[in-house]
Write a protein that holds these residues in place. Sequence first.
Motif, PDB file in Angstrom:
ATOM      1  N   ALA A   1       0.844  -1.186   0.000  1.00 49.36           N
ATOM      2  CA  ALA A   1       0.000   0.000   0.000  1.00 49.36           C
ATOM      3  C   ALA A   1       0.881   1.238   0.000  1.00 49.36           C
ATOM      4  N   ASP A   2       0.695   2.087  -0.987  1.00 46.45           N
ATOM      5  CA  ASP A   2       1.335   3.401  -0.986  1.00 46.45           C
ATOM      6  C   ASP A   2       0.387   4.309  -0.233  1.00 46.45           C
ATOM      7  N   ALA A   3       0.881   4.944   0.822  1.00 47.22           N
ATOM      8  CA  ALA A   3       0.001   5.681   1.716  1.00 47.22           C
ATOM      9  C   ALA A   3       0.732   6.818   2.408  1.00 47.22           C
ATOM     10  N   PHE A   4      -0.024   7.594   3.168  1.00 44.64           N
ATOM     11  CA  PHE A   4       0.525   8.595   4.064  1.00 44.64           C
ATOM     12  C   PHE A   4       0.223   8.147   5.482  1.00 44.64           C
ATOM     13  N   ASP A   5       1.211   8.284   6.383  1.00 40.41           N
ATOM     14  CA  ASP A   5       0.972   7.913   7.773  1.00 40.41           C
ATOM     15  C   ASP A   5       0.285   9.065   8.499  1.00 40.41           C
ATOM     16  N   LYS A   6       0.027   8.889   9.786  1.00 43.13           N
ATOM     17  CA  LYS A   6      -0.699   9.905  10.566  1.00 43.13           C
ATOM     18  C   LYS A   6       0.049  11.226  10.667  1.00 43.13           C
ATOM     19  N   ASP A   7       1.380  11.201  10.417  1.00 45.86           N
ATOM     20  CA  ASP A   7       2.190  12.413  10.447  1.00 45.86           C
ATOM     21  C   ASP A   7       2.333  13.056   9.071  1.00 45.86           C
ATOM     22  N   GLY A   8       1.663  12.479   8.075  1.00 44.66           N
ATOM     23  CA  GLY A   8       1.716  13.025   6.725  1.00 44.66           C
ATOM     24  C   GLY A   8       2.907  12.579   5.901  1.00 44.66           C
ATOM     25  N   LYS A   9       3.676  11.612   6.415  1.00 51.90           N
ATOM     26  CA  LYS A   9       4.831  11.095   5.671  1.00 51.90           C
ATOM     27  C   LYS A   9       4.363  10.029   4.690  1.00 51.90           C
ATOM     28  N   ARG A  10       4.941  10.056   3.496  1.00 52.45           N
ATOM     29  CA  ARG A  10       4.627   9.052   2.479  1.00 52.45           C
ATOM     30  C   ARG A  10       5.334   7.751   2.873  1.00 52.45           C
ATOM     31  N   VAL A  11       4.580   6.651   2.914  1.00 52.87           N
ATOM     32  CA  VAL A  11       5.127   5.353   3.309  1.00 52.87           C
ATOM     33  C   VAL A  11       4.644   4.257   2.369  1.00 52.87           C
ATOM     34  N   GLU A  12       5.358   3.152   2.409  1.00 52.03           N
ATOM     35  CA  GLU A  12       4.944   1.920   1.754  1.00 52.03           C
ATOM     36  C   GLU A  12       4.720   0.904   2.860  1.00 52.03           C
ATOM     37  N   VAL A  13       3.532   0.334   2.889  1.00 53.73           N
ATOM     38  CA  VAL A  13       3.185  -0.649   3.909  1.00 53.73           C
ATOM     39  C   VAL A  13       3.010  -1.988   3.203  1.00 53.73           C
ATOM     40  N   TYR A  14       3.774  -2.988   3.647  1.00 51.09           N
ATOM     41  CA  TYR A  14       3.711  -4.314   3.043  1.00 51.09           C
ATOM     42  C   TYR A  14       2.874  -5.226   3.930  1.00 51.09           C
ATOM     43  N   PHE A  15       1.812  -5.797   3.338  1.00 53.70           N
ATOM     44  CA  PHE A  15       0.890  -6.665   4.051  1.00 53.70           C
ATOM     45  C   PHE A  15       1.022  -8.109   3.586  1.00 53.70           C
ATOM     46  N   HIS A  16       0.850  -9.050   4.529  1.00 58.76           N
ATOM     47  CA  HIS A  16       0.706 -10.460   4.171  1.00 58.76           C
ATOM     48  C   HIS A  16      -0.582 -10.547   3.360  1.00 58.76           C
ATOM     49  N   PRO A  17      -0.560 -11.160   2.183  1.00 61.93           N
ATOM     50  CA  PRO A  17      -1.726 -11.116   1.306  1.00 61.93           C
ATOM     51  C   PRO A  17      -2.955 -11.874   1.820  1.00 61.93           C
ATOM     52  N   ALA A  18      -2.760 -12.871   2.664  1.00 65.69           N
ATOM     53  CA  ALA A  18      -3.892 -13.658   3.149  1.00 65.69           C
ATOM     54  C   ALA A  18      -4.383 -13.221   4.523  1.00 65.69           C
ATOM     55  N   THR A  19      -3.477 -12.788   5.389  1.00 67.29           N
ATOM     56  CA  THR A  19      -3.870 -12.451   6.760  1.00 67.29           C
ATOM     57  C   THR A  19      -3.990 -10.953   7.006  1.00 67.29           C
ATOM     58  N   GLY A  20      -3.356 -10.155   6.160  1.00 68.05           N
ATOM     59  CA  GLY A  20      -3.358  -8.712   6.358  1.00 68.05           C
ATOM     60  C   GLY A  20      -2.360  -8.238   7.398  1.00 68.05           C
ATOM     61  N   GLU A  21      -1.531  -9.137   7.892  1.00 66.85           N
ATOM     62  CA  GLU A  21      -0.502  -8.758   8.866  1.00 66.85           C
ATOM     63  C   GLU A  21       0.482  -7.800   8.210  1.00 66.85           C
ATOM     64  N   VAL A  22       0.862  -6.748   8.929  1.00 65.84           N
ATOM     65  CA  VAL A  22       1.868  -5.812   8.405  1.00 65.84           C
ATOM     66  C   VAL A  22       3.236  -6.465   8.547  1.00 65.84           C
ATOM     67  N   LEU A  23       3.932  -6.577   7.434  1.00 64.03           N
ATOM     68  CA  LEU A  23       5.260  -7.187   7.412  1.00 64.03           C
ATOM     69  C   LEU A  23       6.375  -6.154   7.467  1.00 64.03           C
ATOM     70  N   GLU A  24       6.112  -4.979   6.908  1.00 68.44           N
ATOM     71  CA  GLU A  24       7.122  -3.926   6.918  1.00 68.44           C
ATOM     72  C   GLU A  24       6.466  -2.598   6.560  1.00 68.44           C
ATOM     73  N   VAL A  25       6.988  -1.543   7.157  1.00 69.01           N
ATOM     74  CA  VAL A  25       6.609  -0.181   6.783  1.00 69.01           C
ATOM     75  C   VAL A  25       7.896   0.554   6.493  1.00 69.01           C
ATOM     76  N   SER A  26       7.963   1.180   5.326  1.00 68.75           N
ATOM     77  CA  SER A  26       9.155   1.948   4.979  1.00 68.75           C
ATOM     78  C   SER A  26       8.748   3.309   4.448  1.00 68.75           C
ATOM     79  N   GLU A  27       9.574   4.301   4.749  1.00 65.00           N
ATOM     80  CA  GLU A  27       9.321   5.639   4.221  1.00 65.00           C
ATOM     81  C   GLU A  27       9.605   5.634   2.738  1.00 65.00           C
ATOM     82  N   ASP A  28       8.743   6.267   1.996  1.00 62.30           N
ATOM     83  CA  ASP A  28       8.876   6.358   0.542  1.00 62.30           C
ATOM     84  C   ASP A  28       9.516   7.690   0.216  1.00 62.30           C
ATOM     85  N   ASP A  29      10.765   7.646  -0.221  1.00 62.55           N
ATOM     86  CA  ASP A  29      11.496   8.901  -0.497  1.00 62.55           C
ATOM     87  C   ASP A  29      11.105   9.497  -1.811  1.00 62.55           C
TER      88      ASP A  29
END
Length: 90
Positions: free
Chosen positions: A62-90
Motif C-alpha cells: 500500500a502506498d500511503a501517508f501515515d498519521k504524520d503526513g509522511k509518504r510510506v509503503e506498507v507491506y501486508f501479508h496477502p492472506a492475513t493482512g498482517e503488516v510485514l514492513e513499513v518503509s518511508e517512501d522517499d
Amino acid sequence: MKTTLIAASMIAVLSPAAAMASDECPNVPRDQWMSDAAITEKAKGMGYDVRSIEADDGCLEADAFDKDGKRVEVYFHPATGEVLEVSEDD
C-alpha cells in the motif's frame, strides 16, 4: 567498463530492498488473498491514508501517508493482512 561498474553499484544498492519482499512475503495462491478493499480498510484503521495498492513479490504493498503526513509503503501479508514492513517512501 564504466557502465558495468555503475550497473553493479546499482544492483548492490537495490538488492537489500528486493530481498526483503521475497524473504518475508509468503507464496500464497491469489485466490486466498484479501481484496484491495479489505487491505485498504485495515490500513485506514491503522491510521494510514491509502493512495494505491499493488502486488509486490508476493506481498500487497500500500502506498500511503501515515498519521504524520509522511509518504510510506506498507507491506501486508496477502492472506492475513498482517503488516510485514513499513518503509518511508522517499
